[in-house]
Design an enzyme around this catalytic site. Structure first.
Site, PDB file in Angstrom:
ATOM      1  N   HIS A 118      -3.323   8.077   4.317  1.00 15.07           N
ATOM      2  CA  HIS A 118      -3.365   7.527   5.647  1.00 15.07           C
ATOM      3  C   HIS A 118      -2.601   7.858   6.157  1.00 15.07           C
ATOM      4  CE1 HIS A 118      -5.543   3.664   4.569  1.00 15.07           C
ATOM      5  NE2 HIS A 118      -5.904   4.926   3.779  1.00 15.07           N
ATOM      6  N   HIS A 152      -9.700   7.329  -5.417  1.00 16.17           N
ATOM      7  CA  HIS A 152      -9.945   5.591  -6.338  1.00 16.17           C
ATOM      8  C   HIS A 152      -9.814   6.466  -8.468  1.00 16.17           C
ATOM      9  CE1 HIS A 152     -11.862   4.474  -2.768  1.00 16.17           C
ATOM     10  NE2 HIS A 152     -11.174   4.438  -2.580  1.00 16.17           N
TER      11      HIS A 152
END
Length: 755
Positions: free
Chosen positions: A92, A286
């Site tokens: 992020h 993920h």
């Protein structure tokens, strides 16, 4: 205060109604003075690159590895391992980067500051950085927050069994928020109407951001969601205010995997990722960890910037249960993808294709997916209770990798070939966290990959003796005797150097890519004139290199030297003898080392310094000039003096005479400022973007101008600067300041000179 009503100060300095409140369309010049030395506690002599080189890098990595499994009671680690949290933190930080203007990214540690530290997509990353504080405290100035955030993500991957592609340090911290980045005009978190053109009335006034101008190139501003198309405002690369990329529930919360794929392709593409890199990043990222949505969002308190002093920079205090661990609320989604959330595996894709999925909701009420008919029940570990097992779950954005035909093909190949996924993820992750680092000369540390990567805009190293002062004088003499005009010499050098972006450190004159596709075809670079100039300079280069006994001059160097010669000649024409600083050492890249599509993002569709605009933009030309100046790392005085000089040197694209307020073009005088501020001239618009200056007595047209020209007489701050250069005693100062600003632009990409 016990006697508050008697306090003589009702408001602190800096409060009250601001100029921006009164005049919201006011030009924002503050972005040209942000990150000044006065805001930097490290001092003007601090050299971060030198400090980083003294770092015990391996000891730092050992400390980070130990932290991964050192779960703290105040913020327990999911599955006993902080790795997934730190991967998200690094992702992020880097993932705010966008190709359109090069802004965002991990390069200066902006995740510490507003607005990023309080974005809804960054919930709980305040805890991640706080977990890192003891290590940052230990190593101090030898590791910046910007580098530490990214390195921690890399170490997290390695600690969970993944082999990374490499790591480079060199990201120096800044000490205040970036004010130049346009994150969108919505005034509520997770709003997205404005960026898709569905609520134009609520958009910020012109001057805020860069809205789409040419539908053929960038798409229309209007949303066409009903027709299955969404057209995202430039330069944004996220679908909603406060998100990094996409809404994981689907577009606007609609759980449609195919529609989600379109948003993913658009946003990841604007971060310079192709389809394979996108699939690799999602499938690789993920493979680890989980999302958090243990309860309703109304249990979550204010973000860090709105939280009370007692929270000490933390935010999102959670009143649900214990407020942490199994009761954590972050995105509102409660998804764990794999059976091995703290170990690298291919189980993400195995589960994605191994089950059929049906829609369900998280405990917080968010759309997510579970296997049909209870398949896979009890195969997933619980994050905080080793005695519990849970069911597999997926996000709408995960299912996009299965139901979008292109993504599905790539995903199935990775499913069948885990080694290909590992390699693709390692490379895409490396690209993600280094995309805004600029040239390899800025890369530091012991873990640099040896492979040359096209997205890094590689430039060959100089392997030959460089030209000396005698050679430079001789070359300038040949250039000035070549028949090329001052305007042609200066225009060409500016075209090469002004592609530089201080945001992602791309562009600039080094590499000599002005002679290559796509730059040689850009309208702003006047291809016919450019071809003429380059042929002359190549002739001079070939002649010198053939007889220089080993010495060589690159065309990249010669282009800059020619511009310098033009400036020196123009100054001499005005009666000033100057020598423009010149640092040889640039080299020429090849076409094979140049990613044409990627360099396309550097094309100037407007350049106020050359009075150029490819089309009419919603944002005023003067605001786009400030945007360009900020990318060139210019101060307001530097921008001002460059405009004044470039105008009298007759460098406008297409030889337009707007702003050429002189009767002696090619002479480096302060005529632009003197004539702009002449009260004997009255200005009137001939269109929204162009003006005529008429003699007040005779009514005859003396000059024509654009908004960029007239703002230096209209804006009070810029007029104050223009008055300095228009003064009778400023002729020499004007030349001196122009030469300094010019030389700065020519060397913006010469990071090798600052090591």
């Amino acid at each position: 205060m016990a006697n508050e009503s008697k306090c003589p100060f009702n408001h602190a300095a800096g409060g009250g109604t601001t100029n921006r409140d009164w005049w919201p369309n006011q030009l924002n010049l503050k972005i040209l003075s942000q990150h000044s030395p006065a805001s930097d506690p490290m001092g003007k002599d601090f050299d971060y690159a030198k400090a980083f080189k003294s770092l015990d890098f391996q000891a730092l990595k050992r400390d980070l590895t130990a932290l991964m499994t050192d779960s703290q009671e105040w913020w327990p680690a999911d599955f006993g391992h902080y790795g997934p949290l730190f991967i998200r933190m690094a992702w992020h930080s880097a993932g705010t980067y966008r190709t359109a203007d090069g802004r965002g990214g991990a390069g200066s540690g902006q995740q510490r500051f507003a607005p990023l530290n309080s974005w809804p997509d960054n919930v709980s990353l305040d805890k991640a950085r706080r977990l890192l504080w003891p290590i940052k405290q230990k190593y101090g100035r030898n590791i910046s927050w910007a580098d530490l955030i990214v390195l921690t993500g890399n170490v997290a991957l390695e600690s969970m069994g993944f082999k990374t592609f490499g790591f480079s340090g060199g990201r120096a911290d800044v000490w205040e928020p970036d004010e130049d980045v346009y994150w969108g005009s919505e005034n509520k978190w997770l709003g997205g109407d404005n960026r898709y053109g569905k609520d134009p009335e609520s958009m910020q006034p012109p001057g805020e951001g860069t809205l789409v101008a040419e539908p053929a190139e960038h798409g229309n501003e209007e949303s066409r969601t009903n027709q299955g198309e969404r057209n995202l405002e430039n330069p944004l690369a996220a679908v909603q205010m406060g998100l990094i990329y996409v809404n994981p529930e689907g577009p606007e919360g609609n759980p449609d995997p195919v529609a989600s794929a379109k948003d993913i392709r658009e946003t990841f593409g604007r971060m310079a990722m192709n389809d394979e890199e996108t699939v690799a990043l999602i499938a690789g990222g993920h493979a680890f960890g989980k999302t958090h949505g243990a309860g309703p969002a109304d249990n979550v308190g204010p973000e860090p910037e709105a939280a009370g002093l007692e929270e000490q920079g933390l935010g999102w205090k959670n009143s649900f249960g214990t407020g942490k661990g199994a009761d954590t609320i972050t995105s509102g989604l409660e998804v764990t993808w794999t059976t091995t959330p703290t170990k690298w595996s291919n189980n993400y894709l195995e589960n994605l294709f191994g089950f059929e999925w049906e829609l369900t909701k998280s405990p917080a009420g968010a759309h997510q997916w579970k296997p049909k008919n209870g398949a896979g029940a009890g195969t997933i570990p619980h994050a905080h209770d080793p005695n519990k097992r849970i069911d597999p779950t997926m996000l709408t954005s995960d299912l996009a990798l299965r139901f979008d035909p292109t993504y599905e093909k790539i995903s199935r190949r990775f499913l069948a070939n885990p080694d290909q996924l590992a390699d693709a993820f390692a490379r895409a992750w490396y690209k993600l966290i280094h995309r805004d680092m600029g040239p390899l000369s800025r890369y530091l540390g012991p873990e640099l990959p040896q492979e040359e990567l096209l997205w890094q805009d590689p430039i060959p190293e100089a392997t030959h003796p460089l030209v000396d002062d005698s050679d430079i004088r001789a070359l300038k003499g040949k250039i000035l005797a070549s028949g090329l005009s001052v305007s042609e010499l200066v225009s060409t050098a500016w075209a090469a150097a002004s592609t530089f972006r201080g945001s992602d450190k791309r562009g600039g004159a080094n590499g000599g890519r002005l002679r290559l596709a796509p730059q040689k075809f850009w309208q702003a670079n006047q291809p016919e004139q450019l071809d003429k100039v380059l042929k002359v300079l190549e002739g001079i280069q070939n002649e010198f290199n053939a007889g220089a006994a080993g010495k060589q001059v690159s065309l990249a160097d010669l282009i800059v030297l020619a511009g310098n010669a033009g400036v020196e000649q123009a100054a001499q024409n005005a009666g000033h003898t100057v020598t423009v600083p010149f640092n040889p050492g640039r080299t020429d890249a090849t076409q094979e080392q140049t990613d044409v599509e990627s360099f396309g993002f550097l094309e100037p569709h407007t350049d106020g310094f050359r009075n150029y605009a490819a089309s009419t933009y919603r944002v005023p030309a003067e605001a786009l000039l400030i945007d360009k100046a900020q990318l060139l790392t210019l101060s307001a005085p530097e921008m001002t003096v460059l405009i004044g000089g470039l105008r009298v040197l007759d460098t406008n694209v297409g030889k337009t005479q707007h702003g050429v307020f002189t009767d002696r073009p090619g002479t480096l005088t302060n005529d632009f400022f003197r004539n702009l501020l002449d009260m004997g001239v009255e200005w009137k618009p001939t269109s929204k973007t162009e003006f005529e200056g008429r003699d007040r007595k005779t009514g005859s047209v003396k000059w024509t101008a654009t908004r960029v020209d007239l703002v230096f007489g209209s804006n009070s701050v810029l007029r104050a600067l223009a008055e300095v250069y228009a003064s009778s005693d400023a002729k020499e100062q004007f030349v001196t300041d122009f030469v300094a600003a010019w030389a700065k632009v020519m060397d913006l990409d010469r990071f090798d000179l600052r090591q």
